[in-house]
Write a protein that holds these residues in place. Structure first.
Motif, PDB file in Angstrom:
ATOM      1  N   ILE A 214       8.576   5.161 -27.623  1.00 41.24           N
ATOM      2  CA  ILE A 214       7.795   5.811 -28.679  1.00 41.24           C
ATOM      3  C   ILE A 214       6.450   5.113 -28.878  1.00 41.24           C
ATOM      4  CG2 ILE A 214       7.707   6.100 -31.200  1.00 41.24           C
ATOM      5  CD1 ILE A 214       9.052   8.378 -29.721  1.00 41.24           C
ATOM      6  N   GLN A 215       6.423   3.803 -28.779  1.00 45.52           N
ATOM      7  CA  GLN A 215       5.150   3.092 -28.930  1.00 45.52           C
ATOM      8  C   GLN A 215       4.149   3.540 -27.859  1.00 45.52           C
ATOM      9  OE1 GLN A 215       4.439   1.409 -31.701  1.00 45.52           O
ATOM     10  NE2 GLN A 215       6.502   2.094 -32.211  1.00 45.52           N
ATOM     11  N   GLY A 216       4.634   3.789 -26.657  1.00 43.75           N
ATOM     12  CA  GLY A 216       3.763   4.309 -25.601  1.00 43.75           C
ATOM     13  C   GLY A 216       3.371   5.752 -25.837  1.00 43.75           C
ATOM     14  N   ILE A 217       4.310   6.556 -26.318  1.00 45.67           N
ATOM     15  CA  ILE A 217       4.037   7.967 -26.597  1.00 45.67           C
ATOM     16  C   ILE A 217       2.959   8.096 -27.672  1.00 45.67           C
ATOM     17  CG2 ILE A 217       5.032  10.036 -27.674  1.00 45.67           C
ATOM     18  CD1 ILE A 217       7.604   9.436 -26.051  1.00 45.67           C
ATOM     19  N   ILE A 218       3.058   7.296 -28.708  1.00 48.89           N
ATOM     20  CA  ILE A 218       2.086   7.363 -29.805  1.00 48.89           C
ATOM     21  C   ILE A 218       0.668   7.088 -29.290  1.00 48.89           C
ATOM     22  CG2 ILE A 218       1.335   6.156 -31.904  1.00 48.89           C
ATOM     23  CD1 ILE A 218       4.335   5.856 -32.608  1.00 48.89           C
ATOM     24  N   LYS A 219       0.537   6.219 -28.291  1.00 51.83           N
ATOM     25  CA  LYS A 219      -0.781   5.853 -27.746  1.00 51.83           C
ATOM     26  C   LYS A 219      -1.260   6.801 -26.644  1.00 51.83           C
ATOM     27  CE  LYS A 219       0.125   1.003 -28.695  1.00 51.83           C
ATOM     28  NZ  LYS A 219       0.474  -0.288 -28.108  1.00 51.83           N
ATOM     29  N   ASP A 220      -0.413   7.716 -26.201  1.00 51.54           N
ATOM     30  CA  ASP A 220      -0.735   8.610 -25.088  1.00 51.54           C
ATOM     31  C   ASP A 220      -1.836   9.600 -25.507  1.00 51.54           C
ATOM     32  OD1 ASP A 220      -0.741  10.665 -23.116  1.00 51.54           O
ATOM     33  OD2 ASP A 220       1.361  10.272 -22.657  1.00 51.54           O
ATOM     34  N   PRO A 221      -2.975   9.625 -24.796  1.00 46.92           N
ATOM     35  CA  PRO A 221      -4.086  10.504 -25.186  1.00 46.92           C
ATOM     36  C   PRO A 221      -3.844  11.991 -24.927  1.00 46.92           C
ATOM     37  CG  PRO A 221      -4.609   9.380 -23.143  1.00 46.92           C
ATOM     38  CD  PRO A 221      -3.297   8.798 -23.635  1.00 46.92           C
ATOM     39  N   ARG A 222      -2.723  12.336 -24.314  1.00 44.11           N
ATOM     40  CA  ARG A 222      -2.445  13.746 -24.039  1.00 44.11           C
ATOM     41  C   ARG A 222      -1.928  14.491 -25.264  1.00 44.11           C
ATOM     42  NH1 ARG A 222       0.755  12.301 -18.566  1.00 44.11           N
ATOM     43  NH2 ARG A 222       1.688  10.886 -20.097  1.00 44.11           N
ATOM     44  N   HIS A 223      -1.736  13.738 -26.349  1.00 43.24           N
ATOM     45  CA  HIS A 223      -1.360  14.379 -27.598  1.00 43.24           C
ATOM     46  C   HIS A 223      -1.768  13.493 -28.772  1.00 43.24           C
ATOM     47  CE1 HIS A 223       2.568  12.186 -28.545  1.00 43.24           C
ATOM     48  NE2 HIS A 223       2.071  11.599 -27.490  1.00 43.24           N
ATOM     49  N   TYR A 224      -1.685  14.053 -29.968  1.00 43.89           N
ATOM     50  CA  TYR A 224      -2.087  13.335 -31.182  1.00 43.89           C
ATOM     51  C   TYR A 224      -1.273  13.868 -32.357  1.00 43.89           C
ATOM     52  CZ  TYR A 224      -4.735  17.547 -32.325  1.00 43.89           C
ATOM     53  OH  TYR A 224      -5.074  18.843 -32.614  1.00 43.89           O
ATOM     54  N   ALA A 225      -1.495  13.319 -33.511  1.00 46.41           N
ATOM     55  CA  ALA A 225      -0.820  13.748 -34.749  1.00 46.41           C
ATOM     56  C   ALA A 225       0.702  13.589 -34.641  1.00 46.41           C
ATOM     57  CB  ALA A 225      -1.202  15.176 -35.136  1.00 46.41           C
ATOM     58  N   TYR A 226       1.131  12.459 -34.076  1.00 45.28           N
ATOM     59  CA  TYR A 226       2.562  12.151 -33.970  1.00 45.28           C
ATOM     60  C   TYR A 226       3.193  12.143 -35.363  1.00 45.28           C
ATOM     61  CZ  TYR A 226       6.731   9.249 -33.463  1.00 45.28           C
ATOM     62  OH  TYR A 226       8.010   8.765 -33.517  1.00 45.28           O
ATOM     63  N   GLN A 227       4.323  12.834 -35.495  1.00 43.62           N
ATOM     64  CA  GLN A 227       5.074  12.829 -36.758  1.00 43.62           C
ATOM     65  C   GLN A 227       6.566  12.726 -36.448  1.00 43.62           C
ATOM     66  OE1 GLN A 227       4.784  16.423 -39.086  1.00 43.62           O
ATOM     67  NE2 GLN A 227       5.922  15.566 -40.781  1.00 43.62           N
ATOM     68  N   MET A 228       7.187  11.623 -36.850  1.00 43.29           N
ATOM     69  CA  MET A 228       8.629  11.493 -36.660  1.00 43.29           C
ATOM     70  C   MET A 228       9.330  12.438 -37.630  1.00 43.29           C
ATOM     71  SD  MET A 228      11.294   8.275 -36.477  1.00 43.29           S
ATOM     72  CE  MET A 228      10.536   7.425 -37.808  1.00 43.29           C
ATOM     73  N   ILE A 229      10.279  13.185 -37.101  1.00 43.27           N
ATOM     74  CA  ILE A 229      11.025  14.154 -37.901  1.00 43.27           C
ATOM     75  C   ILE A 229      12.382  13.585 -38.295  1.00 43.27           C
ATOM     76  CG2 ILE A 229      12.018  16.476 -37.926  1.00 43.27           C
ATOM     77  CD1 ILE A 229       8.952  16.400 -37.752  1.00 43.27           C
ATOM     78  N   GLN A 230      13.034  12.942 -37.349  1.00 44.80           N
ATOM     79  CA  GLN A 230      14.381  12.429 -37.632  1.00 44.80           C
ATOM     80  C   GLN A 230      14.676  11.232 -36.734  1.00 44.80           C
ATOM     81  OE1 GLN A 230      18.002  14.555 -36.244  1.00 44.80           O
ATOM     82  NE2 GLN A 230      18.486  14.725 -38.413  1.00 44.80           N
ATOM     83  N   LEU A 231      15.369  10.258 -37.298  1.00 44.47           N
ATOM     84  CA  LEU A 231      15.870   9.105 -36.551  1.00 44.47           C
ATOM     85  C   LEU A 231      17.261   8.825 -37.085  1.00 44.47           C
ATOM     86  CD1 LEU A 231      15.566   6.692 -34.617  1.00 44.47           C
ATOM     87  CD2 LEU A 231      14.527   5.438 -36.512  1.00 44.47           C
ATOM     88  N   VAL A 232      18.275   9.033 -36.230  1.00 42.73           N
ATOM     89  CA  VAL A 232      19.664   8.856 -36.660  1.00 42.73           C
ATOM     90  C   VAL A 232      20.462   8.141 -35.579  1.00 42.73           C
ATOM     91  CG1 VAL A 232      19.716  10.877 -38.193  1.00 42.73           C
ATOM     92  CG2 VAL A 232      20.343  11.147 -35.794  1.00 42.73           C
ATOM     93  N   GLU A 233      21.477   7.402 -36.010  1.00 40.28           N
ATOM     94  CA  GLU A 233      22.438   6.824 -35.072  1.00 40.28           C
ATOM     95  C   GLU A 233      23.385   7.938 -34.646  1.00 40.28           C
ATOM     96  OE1 GLU A 233      24.404   3.507 -36.866  1.00 40.28           O
ATOM     97  OE2 GLU A 233      22.514   2.497 -37.334  1.00 40.28           O
ATOM     98  N   ILE A 234      23.768   7.915 -33.377  1.00 42.16           N
ATOM     99  CA  ILE A 234      24.665   8.947 -32.860  1.00 42.16           C
ATOM    100  C   ILE A 234      25.803   8.308 -32.083  1.00 42.16           C
ATOM    101  CG2 ILE A 234      22.927  10.773 -32.803  1.00 42.16           C
ATOM    102  CD1 ILE A 234      22.594  10.207 -29.778  1.00 42.16           C
ATOM    103  N   GLU A 235      26.906   9.003 -32.037  1.00 46.33           N
ATOM    104  CA  GLU A 235      28.050   8.551 -31.246  1.00 46.33           C
ATOM    105  C   GLU A 235      28.053   9.201 -29.876  1.00 46.33           C
ATOM    106  OE1 GLU A 235      31.762   8.819 -33.291  1.00 46.33           O
ATOM    107  OE2 GLU A 235      30.925   8.037 -35.152  1.00 46.33           O
ATOM    108  N   GLN A 236      27.471  10.406 -29.790  1.00 45.79           N
ATOM    109  CA  GLN A 236      27.470  11.142 -28.532  1.00 45.79           C
ATOM    110  C   GLN A 236      26.113  11.817 -28.342  1.00 45.79           C
ATOM    111  OE1 GLN A 236      30.761  13.808 -28.127  1.00 45.79           O
ATOM    112  NE2 GLN A 236      29.932  14.820 -26.336  1.00 45.79           N
ATOM    113  N   ARG A 237      25.623  11.784 -27.138  1.00 45.29           N
ATOM    114  CA  ARG A 237      24.345  12.421 -26.823  1.00 45.29           C
ATOM    115  C   ARG A 237      24.517  13.929 -26.665  1.00 45.29           C
ATOM    116  NH1 ARG A 237      20.799   8.416 -23.230  1.00 45.29           N
ATOM    117  NH2 ARG A 237      21.839   6.465 -23.739  1.00 45.29           N
ATOM    118  N   MET A 238      23.513  14.666 -27.111  1.00 43.21           N
ATOM    119  CA  MET A 238      23.476  16.110 -26.891  1.00 43.21           C
ATOM    120  C   MET A 238      22.814  16.447 -25.557  1.00 43.21           C
ATOM    121  SD  MET A 238      22.526  17.780 -30.598  1.00 43.21           S
ATOM    122  CE  MET A 238      22.909  19.459 -30.088  1.00 43.21           C
TER     123      MET A 238
END
Length: 138
Positions: free
Chosen positions: A62-86
């Motif tokens: 995410i730290q790299g994504i935030i600095k990536d010039p191919r996009h801007y206006a990063y907004q985190m929507i959700q951060l949760v612990e999970i037991e199983q990946r979707m």
């Protein structure tokens, strides 16, 4: 600890651009090496991305994504612990919904960190369904 992070951002280049292909190539390589899975949705000038993996690996990405010039206006929507990946079968899946007028598109555009859990569940289910359709799974 495995987490799921969802964010949205604005693209700096138009839909259906070769730049999306470049992003996917980089993501596939990096994510495979770091046990990160997920799915990227493009909707006109907006991205919605779901990332799953160990907290440290996802945070570093995410730290790299935030600095990536191919996009801007990063907004985190959700951060949760999970037991199983979707999106465990996807180092990074992709779907471009640009130009499509679907009820789901409106939900994606309005998504924020204050969105009800029910809306977030609908979004994840739609993205997971799209991933299954692309992979040929029922």
């Amino acid at each position: 600890m495995t987490i799921r992070l969802i964010y949205k951002s604005r693209a700096t280049f138009p839909p259906f651009s070769v730049t999306d292909v470049d992003i996917m190539r980089e993501a596939d390589s990096h994510n495979s090496e770091n046990d990160i899975t997920g799915f990227l949705v493009r909707l006109d000038w907006m991205y919605i991305q779901v990332l799953e993996g160990e907290r440290e690996a996802v945070n570093t990405l995410i730290q790299g994504i935030i600095k990536d010039p191919r996009h801007y206006a990063y907004q985190m929507i959700q951060l949760v612990e999970i037991e199983q990946r979707m999106f465990g079968d996807w180092s990074m899946g992709y779907m471009d919904m640009s130009g499509k007028k679907l009820a789901f598109s409106s939900m994606l555009q309005g998504l924020s960190d204050t969105s009800p859990a029910e809306d977030m569940g609908h979004v994840l289910n739609h993205i997971a369904h799209a991933a299954q359709m692309q992979s040929g799974q029922p």
